[in-house]
Write an enzyme that holds these catalytic residues in place. Structure first.
Site, PDB file in Angstrom:
ATOM      1  N   LYS A  94      -9.967   0.574   4.089  1.00  0.00           N
ATOM      2  CA  LYS A  94      -9.909   1.928   4.671  1.00  0.00           C
ATOM      3  C   LYS A  94     -10.851   2.934   4.028  1.00  0.00           C
ATOM      4  O   LYS A  94     -10.803   4.114   4.366  1.00  0.00           O
ATOM      5  CB  LYS A  94      -8.472   2.452   4.619  1.00  0.00           C
ATOM      6  N   ARG A 108      -3.295   6.523  -1.940  1.00  0.00           N
ATOM      7  CA  ARG A 108      -4.190   5.943  -2.942  1.00  0.00           C
ATOM      8  C   ARG A 108      -5.650   6.206  -2.587  1.00  0.00           C
ATOM      9  O   ARG A 108      -6.067   5.972  -1.452  1.00  0.00           O
ATOM     10  CB  ARG A 108      -3.983   4.425  -3.005  1.00  0.00           C
ATOM     11  N   GLY A 158       0.820  -1.213   0.000  1.00  0.00           N
ATOM     12  CA  GLY A 158       0.000   0.000   0.000  1.00  0.00           C
ATOM     13  C   GLY A 158       0.853   1.261   0.000  1.00  0.00           C
ATOM     14  O   GLY A 158       2.090   1.194  -0.067  1.00  0.00           O
ATOM     15  N   GLU A 196     -19.423  10.346   6.910  1.00  0.00           N
ATOM     16  CA  GLU A 196     -18.368  11.360   6.864  1.00  0.00           C
ATOM     17  C   GLU A 196     -18.575  12.409   7.959  1.00  0.00           C
ATOM     18  O   GLU A 196     -19.713  12.786   8.251  1.00  0.00           O
ATOM     19  CB  GLU A 196     -18.404  12.038   5.491  1.00  0.00           C
ATOM     20  N   THR A 234     -17.704  18.004  -0.323  1.00  0.00           N
ATOM     21  CA  THR A 234     -18.931  17.523   0.310  1.00  0.00           C
ATOM     22  C   THR A 234     -19.554  18.599   1.202  1.00  0.00           C
ATOM     23  O   THR A 234     -20.760  18.658   1.347  1.00  0.00           O
ATOM     24  CB  THR A 234     -18.671  16.227   1.099  1.00  0.00           C
ATOM     25  N   LYS A 262     -10.167   8.647  12.237  1.00  0.00           N
ATOM     26  CA  LYS A 262     -11.573   8.208  12.175  1.00  0.00           C
ATOM     27  C   LYS A 262     -11.919   7.225  13.286  1.00  0.00           C
ATOM     28  O   LYS A 262     -13.097   6.930  13.519  1.00  0.00           O
ATOM     29  CB  LYS A 262     -11.879   7.626  10.796  1.00  0.00           C
ATOM     30  N   ARG A 295      -2.233  -9.500  -0.235  1.00  0.00           N
ATOM     31  CA  ARG A 295      -2.946 -10.527  -1.000  1.00  0.00           C
ATOM     32  C   ARG A 295      -2.674 -10.505  -2.501  1.00  0.00           C
ATOM     33  O   ARG A 295      -2.581 -11.533  -3.142  1.00  0.00           O
ATOM     34  CB  ARG A 295      -4.466 -10.357  -0.803  1.00  0.00           C
TER      35      ARG A 295
HETATM   36  N1  NAP Z   1      -4.139   6.748   3.698  1.00  0.00           N
HETATM   37  C1  NAP Z   1      -4.562   7.505   4.693  1.00  0.00           C
HETATM   38  O1  NAP Z   1      -4.980   8.641   4.507  1.00  0.00           O
HETATM   39  C2  NAP Z   1      -4.509   6.956   6.104  1.00  0.00           C
HETATM   40  C3  NAP Z   1      -4.724   7.839   7.165  1.00  0.00           C
HETATM   41  C4  NAP Z   1      -4.668   7.347   8.474  1.00  0.00           C
HETATM   42  C5  NAP Z   1      -4.411   6.011   8.685  1.00  0.00           C
HETATM   43  N2  NAP Z   1      -4.230   5.168   7.630  1.00  0.00           N
HETATM   44  C6  NAP Z   1      -3.995   3.739   7.923  1.00  0.00           C
HETATM   45  O2  NAP Z   1      -2.715   3.409   7.419  1.00  0.00           O
HETATM   46  C7  NAP Z   1      -2.725   2.058   6.986  1.00  0.00           C
HETATM   47  C8  NAP Z   1      -2.144   1.955   5.595  1.00  0.00           C
HETATM   48  O3  NAP Z   1      -2.901   2.756   4.726  1.00  0.00           O
HETATM   49  P1  NAP Z   1      -2.501   2.893   3.193  1.00  0.00           P
HETATM   50  O4  NAP Z   1      -2.882   4.260   2.794  1.00  0.00           O
HETATM   51  O5  NAP Z   1      -1.124   2.415   2.963  1.00  0.00           O
HETATM   52  O6  NAP Z   1      -3.557   1.856   2.548  1.00  0.00           O
HETATM   53  P2  NAP Z   1      -3.586   1.260   1.084  1.00  0.00           P
HETATM   54  O7  NAP Z   1      -2.706   2.022   0.176  1.00  0.00           O
HETATM   55  O8  NAP Z   1      -5.021   1.058   0.719  1.00  0.00           O
HETATM   56  O9  NAP Z   1      -2.923  -0.184   1.282  1.00  0.00           O
HETATM   57  C9  NAP Z   1      -3.583  -1.194   1.974  1.00  0.00           C
HETATM   58  C10 NAP Z   1      -2.701  -2.422   1.973  1.00  0.00           C
HETATM   59  O10 NAP Z   1      -3.343  -3.462   2.723  1.00  0.00           O
HETATM   60  C11 NAP Z   1      -3.365  -4.660   1.946  1.00  0.00           C
HETATM   61  N3  NAP Z   1      -4.510  -5.441   2.370  1.00  0.00           N
HETATM   62  C12 NAP Z   1      -5.824  -5.090   2.342  1.00  0.00           C
HETATM   63  N4  NAP Z   1      -6.569  -6.088   2.833  1.00  0.00           N
HETATM   64  C13 NAP Z   1      -5.699  -7.063   3.211  1.00  0.00           C
HETATM   65  C14 NAP Z   1      -5.862  -8.328   3.805  1.00  0.00           C
HETATM   66  N5  NAP Z   1      -7.077  -8.811   4.110  1.00  0.00           N
HETATM   67  N6  NAP Z   1      -4.767  -9.079   4.071  1.00  0.00           N
HETATM   68  C15 NAP Z   1      -3.524  -8.606   3.755  1.00  0.00           C
HETATM   69  N7  NAP Z   1      -3.318  -7.408   3.197  1.00  0.00           N
HETATM   70  C16 NAP Z   1      -4.394  -6.655   2.921  1.00  0.00           C
HETATM   71  C17 NAP Z   1      -3.407  -4.177   0.491  1.00  0.00           C
HETATM   72  O11 NAP Z   1      -2.888  -5.102  -0.431  1.00  0.00           O
HETATM   73  P3  NAP Z   1      -3.791  -6.268  -1.084  1.00  0.00           P
HETATM   74  O12 NAP Z   1      -5.055  -5.623  -1.512  1.00  0.00           O
HETATM   75  O13 NAP Z   1      -2.958  -6.785  -2.192  1.00  0.00           O
HETATM   76  O14 NAP Z   1      -3.984  -7.299  -0.009  1.00  0.00           O
HETATM   77  C18 NAP Z   1      -2.428  -2.995   0.583  1.00  0.00           C
HETATM   78  O15 NAP Z   1      -1.102  -3.477   0.549  1.00  0.00           O
HETATM   79  C19 NAP Z   1      -4.160   1.548   7.140  1.00  0.00           C
HETATM   80  O16 NAP Z   1      -4.241   0.782   8.313  1.00  0.00           O
HETATM   81  C20 NAP Z   1      -4.972   2.797   7.261  1.00  0.00           C
HETATM   82  O17 NAP Z   1      -6.107   2.567   8.057  1.00  0.00           O
HETATM   83  C21 NAP Z   1      -4.253   5.612   6.343  1.00  0.00           C
END
Ligand code: NAP
Length: 331
Positions: A85, A172, A14, A255, A193, A127, A38
């Site tokens: 997410k 993303r 991710g 939201e 929004t 959130k 995955r």
């Molecule tokens: N982006 C933001 O704005 C933000 C803000 C605050 C906190 N966060 C937190 O930061 C973390 C990372 O966010 P990100 O932005 O890097 O998310 P992301 O780009 O959507 O990446 C999510 C990752 O999780 C993997 N994944 C999803 N379901 C899975 C499963 N069941 N088993 C194994 N892997 C799985 C996806 O790969 P596959 O689909 O190939 O499995 C991908 O590698 C999350 O916990 C999110 O809640 C994000």
């Protein structure tokens, strides 16, 4: 602290995982860096970019505890980033979100204990504070699981902490790539929004650096929250489209107008440090007697006033349009 260590990151393909990988490989010499996720295509593409001998790509689902245990063999540190997410997706598919974000969290904990991992940090989100949507509620449940996990190891196993932060610039599926695409396609005014909306704002690199630092700060049981700026949605619109004119499309399911990272109901547990806050665990781990006001790096925090909340709408630090654009260069 990462030289010679084996590290596993769930959700390693991710946005966070890729920046984390880039950072670790440029600053340290880990023995192994295991990417656990995955989708083979995302792993294949990541492997083209990161083919350091330390890299290991494991296909696996966080819903599969046996696979997690296999992947965690010999691992020292775990970062749990895998999650579903997207707020509307979670509203529409609640049980899938529960299985990944809550069931997956418990599996990561169980596997880390079984495989004698030393430290685990789970990523959370603003959130999860006073949640009103299912995504936030699952991340709050996940936070609770990771904090309480410290009480299940008899003082011998891994220590678990949580890092909670706000919107990641350019991740993303987030608003900045959307705004850039719409502007490039000439589809303005940009959709918002609600005109009064505010959000916490952090770059991916700052998020990664904060997580890395907290591996050194943690005793286990903390929710670490960085001090970061907020943005007003109309400032974002102006930054990316050159005008404050916007198409108001209405608040989406689940939201909020503003986000919170430290709720006022938790103010009796909240400590402020120079560049971050710590929410102490509300349960006391009988086998660990740490004073969270002095962290493992010796940094000293102090209690906040009763009723204090860290809220994107009342944050003293808002980015200007110019600062938003300057930050964009680092994305
Ligand atoms: N982006 C933001 O704005 C933000 C803000 C605050 C906190 N966060 C937190 O930061 C973390 C990372 O966010 P990100 O932005 O890097 O998310 P992301 O780009 O959507 O990446 C999510 C990752 O999780 C993997 N994944 C999803 N379901 C899975 C499963 N069941 N088993 C194994 N892997 C799985 C996806 O790969 P596959 O689909 O190939 O499995 C991908 O590698 C999350 O916990 C999110 O809640 C994000």
């Amino acid at each position: 602290m990462f030289n010679g260590k084996s590290i596993l990151i769930t959700g390693g393909t991710g946005s966070f995982g890729r920046k984390y990988t880039e950072t670790i490989l440029s600053r340290y010499k880990p023995a192994r860096l295991v990417i656990y996720s995955r989708d083979e295509l995302k792993q294949y593409e990541m492997g083209q970019q990161f083919n350091d001998p330390a890299m290991r790509y494991f296909i696996g689902d966080v819903r599969d505890v046996e696979r997690l245990k296999r992947a965690m063999q010999g691992v020292d540190y775990v970062i749990h980033a895998a999650a579903l997410k997207h707020v509307p997706v979670a509203e529409y598919n609640p049980n899938e979100c529960i299985k990944t974000n809550i069931g997956g969290a418990q599996n990561v904990i169980d596997a880390a204990i079984a495989m004698d991992v030393q430290k685990v940090i789970a990523l959370s989100t603003d959130k999860a504070a006073n949640p009103i949507n299912l995504y936030g509620a699952t991340k709050l449940a996940s936070d609770k699981l990771f904090v309480a996990a410290n009480n299940t190891t008899g003082g011998r196993g891994p220590i678990f902490s949580v890092v909670r932060y706000g919107n990641v610039v350019g991740s993303r599926g987030s608003v900045v790539p959307l705004f850039k695409r719409l502007v490039a396609e000439g589809k303005t005014p940009l959709p918002v929004t609600h005109e009064g909306m505010t959000r916490f704002w952090i770059t991916l690199q700052s998020g990664v650096d904060f997580v890395l630092k907290n591996f050194e700060r943690m005793y286990g049981g903390e929710i670490f929250v960085p001090r970061i700026p907020s943005v007003r949605i109309l400032d974002l619109v102006e930054a990316y489209s050159g005008t404050r004119e916007a198409d108001v499309v209405g608040i989406r399911p689940g939201e909020k107008l503003h986000e919170i990272m430290c709720p006022s109901d938790d103010s009796h547990l909240t400590l402020e440090f120079d560049d971050h806050f710590v929410l102490r665990p509300s349960i006391r781990f009988y086998h660990r007697d740490h004073d969270y006001a002095v962290n493992a790096l010796g940094e000293v925090g102090r209690s906040v006033e009763a009723g204090f909340s860290y809220h994107s709408g009342s944050n003293p630090h808002f980015l200007t349009v110019r600062e938003i654009l300057a930050l964009d260069k680092h994305v």
